[in-house]
Design an enzyme around this catalytic site. Structure first.
Site, PDB file in Angstrom:
ATOM      1  CE  LYS A 140      48.905  33.960  67.584  1.00 44.47           C
ATOM      2  NZ  LYS A 140      48.226  32.946  67.379  1.00 44.47           N
TER       3      LYS A 140
HETATM    4  O1  LIG Z   1      50.473  34.576  72.801  1.00 42.53           O
HETATM    5  C1  LIG Z   1      49.926  33.573  71.853  1.00 42.53           C
HETATM    6  C2  LIG Z   1      49.510  34.062  71.233  1.00 42.53           C
HETATM    7  C3  LIG Z   1      48.638  32.470  70.870  1.00 42.53           C
HETATM    8  N1  LIG Z   1      48.572  31.510  70.704  1.00 42.53           N
HETATM    9  C4  LIG Z   1      47.417  30.595  70.343  1.00 42.53           C
HETATM   10  O2  LIG Z   1      47.154  30.001  71.425  1.00 42.53           O
HETATM   11  C5  LIG Z   1      46.695  28.251  71.278  1.00 42.53           C
HETATM   12  C6  LIG Z   1      47.784  27.948  72.262  1.00 42.53           C
HETATM   13  O3  LIG Z   1      47.739  26.455  72.175  1.00 42.53           O
HETATM   14  P1  LIG Z   1      48.305  25.359  73.260  1.00 42.53           P
HETATM   15  O4  LIG Z   1      48.157  24.289  73.004  1.00 42.53           O
HETATM   16  O5  LIG Z   1      47.760  25.549  74.578  1.00 42.53           O
HETATM   17  O6  LIG Z   1      49.966  25.989  73.770  1.00 42.53           O
HETATM   18  C7  LIG Z   1      47.626  28.166  69.890  1.00 42.53           C
HETATM   19  O7  LIG Z   1      46.677  28.187  68.736  1.00 42.53           O
HETATM   20  C8  LIG Z   1      48.948  30.035  69.699  1.00 42.53           C
HETATM   21  O8  LIG Z   1      48.945  30.018  68.504  1.00 42.53           O
HETATM   22  C9  LIG Z   1      50.116  31.303  72.049  1.00 42.53           C
HETATM   23  O9  LIG Z   1      50.055  30.612  72.169  1.00 42.53           O
HETATM   24  N2  LIG Z   1      50.489  32.674  72.546  1.00 42.53           N
END
Ligand SMILES: O=c1ccn([C@@H]2O[C@H](COP(=O)(O)O)[C@@H](O)[C@H]2O)c(=O)[nH]1
Length: 323
Positions: A140
Site C-alpha cells: 500500500k
Molecule cells: O481494503 C483492504 C485492503 C487490503 N487488505 C489486506 O488484506 C488482508 C486481509 O486479511 P484477512 O485476514 O483476510 O482479513 C490484510 O493483509 C489487509 O491488510 C484488507 O483487508 N482490506
C-alpha cells in the site's frame, strides 16, 4: 516478439523463464537477481494482466494472503521472531505456491522484524514466484511522484530483491502521483492494485467523499485506472482494491478492464456469496483474497490446502457463469 509467438518449448511458467540454473531458493540465477540485461527482460515479459488471466484460468480465482500475525505464529507453535516468520512463510509456500493463482504477502508483518524480516520477505517472494504463483505484494505504498519512483524500483524493477508481480498502492496523494509505478509496471510486465473502496469501515469517509465534479474520490480513482487499461486484452494490468465487505458499491466499475482484488472475505466477515452483491456485472474481473480464513488451518500443509480448496470452491460457486 509477442509472448504468444514464441515456440512452446520456450514458453514460461506464468510468463517467467524456467529451465535455468537455480539458486538455493530454486530461483533462476540470471532472472531475478538482476544479471539479465534490462532490454532482454523487457521483451521476455508478458503483461501482468495476461499472466493473471491465465493463472486464474489454470488455478482458479483465488488469492491467499500471507499475514503472519503474532497470534497465528503462536497458533502454529512458532516463536514470534524471524525464525518463526521464515518457517511460517515457507510452510505457506510449500502448501500453496504450486496451486493458487496468486499469493499476497502482507509487507507489514515482515517489516516489523526490520532488515532480517525484509530478508525473509525477499526469500518468500522468490520461492512463491518459482513455485508458479503470482505475487501481489501488499505494501500500500504512495507518495509524491519522485518518491514513488523509488517505490517502483523497489517492487516492480526485476533487478530488485523485492521484485514482485504486482504491488498494492494508495492513491491519496493523487492517482497521478503513482505514474512511476504504472510506467515501471508497463515496462516490465508488472501490475499495480490501487485502493478504491477498502474493506475497513473507516475507509468510506474518505473514499465516498464527493468532489467538486460530483464524483466520489473512489469513482475518480476507478475512472483513472479505467483509462490506463483501455484497450488491454485479455485484461489490463492495473487493478483496484474493492473490499468484499462494502455491499452494493453504488459505483460504476464497468469500464475498469482490470483485476478487482477483493479482500475482506472470511475473518472480516464477508462471504463468497457477498461478491455477487458487491460486484454484479463486474464479477468476471474479481480476484477474491483470503488470509486468516485459510491460515487458521495451518501449520499442517494438507489442512492448508484443504482450506484453500474449500474457499476456492465457494468462490467458484459465487462467480459461476461469470464468463
Ligand atoms: O481494503 C483492504 C485492503 C487490503 N487488505 C489486506 O488484506 C488482508 C486481509 O486479511 P484477512 O485476514 O483476510 O482479513 C490484510 O493483509 C489487509 O491488510 C484488507 O483487508 N482490506
Amino acid at each position: 516478439m509477442r509472448a504468444g509467438d514464441r515456440p512452446a518449448a520456450a514458453r514460461e511458467r506464468n510468463g517467467r523463464p524456467h529451465g535455468r540454473r537455480l539458486d538455493d531458493d530454486g530461483v533462476p540465477v540470471d532472472a531475478d537477481r538482476g544479471a539479465t540485461p534490462r532490454e532482454e527482460r523487457r521483451v521476455a515479459m508478458e503483461s501482468f494482466g495476461a499472466r493473471l488471466h491465465r493463472a486464474v484460468a489454470e488455478r482458479g480465482p483465488l488469492c491467499v494472503g500471507i499475514d503472519p500475525h503474532p497470534g497465528l505464529l503462536a497458533r502454529w507453535g512458532l516463536a514470534d521472531d524471524v525464525e518463526g516468520l521464515d518457517r511460517f512463510s515457507r510452510t505457506v509456500v510449500e502448501a500453496l505456491g504450486d496451486r493458487v493463482a496468486a499469493v499476497k504477502p502482507q509487507s507489514a508483518f515482515y517489516e516489523r522484524f526490520g532488515s532480517r524480516g525484509i530478508g525473509v520477505l525477499e526469500s518468500t517472494i522468490r520461492q512463491l514466484r518459482n513455485a508458479g504463483a503470482l505475487v501481489v505484494l501488499d505494501a500500500k505504498r504512495g507518495d509524491i511522484g519522485s518518491t514513488v519512483s523509488a517505490y517502483a524500483s523497489a517492487y516492480l524493477d526485476p533487478s530488485s530483491p523485492l521484485y514482485a508481480d504486482a504491488v498494492t498502492a494508495s492513491p491519496y496523494l493523487g492517482v497521478g502521483s503513482l505514474a512511476p509505478m504504472f510506467e515501471m509496471a508497463a515496462a516490465y510486465g508488472g501490475g499495480v492494485f490501487v485502493l478504491a473502496l477498502t474493506s475497513n469501515p473507516e475507509g468510506a469517509a474518505v473514499q465516498r467523499a464527493v468532489g467538486a465534479d460530483g464524483r466520489t474520490v473512489a469513482q475518480t480513482v476507478i475512472d483513472e485506472i479505467s483509462q490506463l487499461n483501455r484497450g488491454a486484452e485479455p485484461l489490463g494490468s492495473f487493478g483496484l482494491v474493492v473490499g468484499a465487505t462494502v455491499g452494493d458499491t453504488g459505483h460504476d466499475l464497468s469500464a475498469v478492464n482490470g483485476p478487482l482484488l477483493a479482500p475482506g472475505l472470511g475473518a472480516q466477515g464477508a462471504t463468497a456469496a457477498d461478491l455477487r452483491t458487491v460486484f454484479g456485472p463486474s464479477l468476471p474481473a474479481v480476484l477474491p483474497s483470503y488470509s486468516r480464513e485459510v491460515l487458521h488451518a495451518g501449520p499442517d500443509t494438507a489442512a492448508l490446502r484443504a482450506a484453500a480448496e474449500r474457499v476456492l470452491a465457494d468462490c467458484r460457486a459465487a462467480l459461476a457463469g461469470r464468463d
